[in-house]
Design a protein around this motif. Structure first.
Motif, PDB file in Angstrom:
ATOM      1  N   SER A 267       0.818  -1.213   0.000  1.00 17.98           N
ATOM      2  CA  SER A 267       0.000   0.000   0.000  1.00 17.98           C
ATOM      3  C   SER A 267       0.848   1.257   0.000  1.00 17.98           C
ATOM      4  O   SER A 267       1.970   1.279   0.519  1.00 17.98           O
ATOM      5  N   LYS A 268       0.276   2.309  -0.552  1.00 17.20           N
ATOM      6  CA  LYS A 268       0.938   3.611  -0.506  1.00 17.20           C
ATOM      7  C   LYS A 268       0.917   4.178   0.908  1.00 17.20           C
ATOM      8  O   LYS A 268       1.808   4.933   1.298  1.00 17.20           O
ATOM      9  N   GLU A 269      -0.124   3.798   1.684  1.00 20.92           N
ATOM     10  CA  GLU A 269      -0.231   4.315   3.040  1.00 20.92           C
ATOM     11  C   GLU A 269       0.966   3.909   3.896  1.00 20.92           C
ATOM     12  O   GLU A 269       1.477   4.712   4.689  1.00 20.92           O
ATOM     13  N   ASN A 270       1.421   2.672   3.721  1.00 16.44           N
ATOM     14  CA  ASN A 270       2.547   2.200   4.525  1.00 16.44           C
ATOM     15  C   ASN A 270       3.896   2.348   3.831  1.00 16.44           C
ATOM     16  O   ASN A 270       4.927   1.980   4.402  1.00 16.44           O
TER      17      ASN A 270
END
Length: 523
Positions: free
Chosen positions: A338-341
């Motif tokens: 994910s881009k979030e992590n």
């Protein structure tokens, strides 16, 4: 006039023979002349004066399975001189599959081999997969038969031993894979499904390769301990009557390295036809889910996520982390789905866990759930000099174990393995001659894995060629900044087609691409 003339270079032919100054004439996809060819000329000419002309390099162990399907030019590999990749290492890959389990394999392998669900084209057999690769990439590709795939097709994901019916199916699938051109059978004894396979099962499975001379290629049962795992691998080969190749073999310290190589020289090589690969770095890299207890996989990868919420599983995971004595401050997050992590890429696991204010097992299980199991790690443990005795050994051949994500903080072995062997290992550390280094990268791997007419500079061989500067060739990739091409590789030719010229990837290449699907042939 030749299609391509490589003029005035110093040929190191991949056989360990002494170097010689000569020209190489290429027509279509073959080397057709070696000698003084200046009177004949070429439609295209590479001036190789002061440079080494070597066969294209062969990577025996990598995780390019998905990338070669969807990326016509994997420059991280070709800029090192690799023209051929042997895929489907560690007993896990994208074929053979069945329609009902293909999705699960793509899900499980997301942080290792990169394929997405929307990129699956419906292949089932190894032959189908090879057909997808043929002329779809600038590199050549051969395959192993990945044992976990075969076992899952016959038995499902669980730990039960194959019954007679299922073993008959396993043997038939291995024979089919060999008939379709596989180099041998690969296993990854610490990975899904095959972690449940016993010694007797594997010895019986390997007998299916005997008529075709296939190799037993194994990521051993490292979680059991290197020496017991190595002895088991040798026993499997001896009982089945097949040659054995050990994947990414190295020791944790100098004493263990000495013990391993002593056992190989005094015992193992006399019991089986043996070889091994390793990349020229001590630290390693693999998926975070590799560290999970094996029962997580008993019902397949899609059921693993809900199991990670189970307090009993988390307790087992905590015990496993303690038993491995892992130093979380020496492991960094290389890539997340994910881009979030993605902000955590490059961060030490110890720092990540500290930020969550949770116990390690809780923090890491939560991360795996958030990332749908797709987290890659790099283990920054050990001095690179620990691997030097393995690189010097006469049974050693090159395998990069390269794992690629263009946005990740990946292991530098993906960009630097071949050029580190050609440059620092020869010039600076004086581990072996340049002729020996080229052999370990080309002629040795090609001969060992049955890749006919590859790996040598000679008349009649396929025109896979690397031209490099022996004085400057060197890796530049680092753990902090791994996406750096090496220096010194000036030209790379695949089946007669230049794919690197003047130290840069050739951009104007159109399909069909020069890379071929390779099928092993053994005498």
């Amino acid at each position: 006039m030749f299609d391509l003339l490589i003029h005035g270079g110093t040929i190191i032919d991949g056989t360990r023979a002494p170097r010689q100054v000569a020209d190489v004439g290429i027509n279509h996809d073959r080397i057709v002349a070696v000698g003084n060819l200046s009177a004949q000329g070429g439609q295209s000419v590479i001036n190789a004066a002061g440079r080494v002309v070597a066969p294209g390099f062969v990577d025996l162990h990598n995780h390019s399975d998905g990338w070669l399907l969807k990326t016509p030019h994997l420059t991280a590999k070709t800029m090192q001189g690799f023209t051929s990749e042997v895929l489907m290492a560690d007993g896990i890959s994208y074929a053979p599959v069945r329609p009902h389990n293909a999705t699960e394999w793509i899900f499980y392998l997301r942080s290792l081999n990169a394929l997405r669900q929307d990129e699956y084209r419906g292949w089932e057999s190894l032959a189908d997969y090879l057909n997808c690769l043929d002329q779809a990439n600038v590199q050549n590709a051969a395959v192993h038969i990945p044992y976990a795939n075969v076992r899952v097709n016959a038995c499902g994901w669980g730990r039960q031993k194959p019954d007679d019916y299922q073993m008959r199916e396993i043997l038939a699938a291995i024979r089919q894979g060999m008939d379709e051109g596989a180099v041998g059978l690969s296993t990854g004894m610490d990975y899904i499904a095959q972690c449940f396979a016993g010694t007797d099962e594997l010895a019986e499975a390997c007998t299916a390769m005997v008529p075709r001379g296939g190799l037993y290629v194994t990521h051993m049962r490292y979680k059991k301990g290197i020496m017991p795992a190595l002895r088991e691998a040798v026993e499997i080969g001896r009982r089945a009557g097949v040659a054995v190749h050990i994947s990414h073999l190295k020791g944790h310290d100098a004493n263990e390295a000495e013990e391993i190589l002593g056992y190989i020289d005094k015992t193992a090589r006399h019991e089986v036809d043996l070889s091994f690969d390793v990349y020229p770095y001590q630290p390693g890299s693999t998926m975070l889910n590799f560290l999970l207890p094996n029962e997580i996989w008993e019902d397949g990868p899609l059921t693993a996520l809900p199991k990670l919420r189970d307090p009993a599983i988390r307790s087992r995971f905590a015990a496993g982390l303690a038993a491995y004595d892992l130093e979380l401050d020496k492991i960094h997050i290389a890539w997340t789905l994910s881009k979030e992590n993605a902000r955590h890429q490059g961060k030490l696991l110890s720092d990540y866990v500290a930020e969550t204010k949770l116990p390690a097992e809780e923090a890491l299980c939560n991360l795996l759930i958030e990332e749908r199991l797709a987290v890659l790690l790099v283990f920054n443990q050990g001095d690179d000099r620990l691997v030097h005795p393995f690189l010097k050994h006469d049974l050693y051949l090159m395998g990069t174990d390269g794992i690629y994500f263009e946005e990740g903080i990946i292991h530098p072995r993906m960009y630097g393995s071949a050029t580190r062997l050609l440059g620092p290992c020869v010039r600076d550390w004086k581990l072996f001659s340049l002729e020996e280094a080229v052999y370990k990268l080309s002629g040795g791997p090609a001969a060992r894995f049955g890749l006919t007419d590859r790996g040598t500079i000679r008349i009649g061989a396929f025109a896979d060629v690397v031209v490099f500067d022996p004085q400057t060739v060197c890796d530049r990739a680092t753990y902090a900044d791994p996406h750096q091409y090496p220096v010194g590789i000036e030209h790379v030719v695949s089946n007669g087609v230049p794919i690197v010229r003047d130290g840069a990837p050739v951009e104007k290449l159109d399909a069909p691409y020069p890379g071929r699907a390779l099928r092993a042939e053994r005498v």
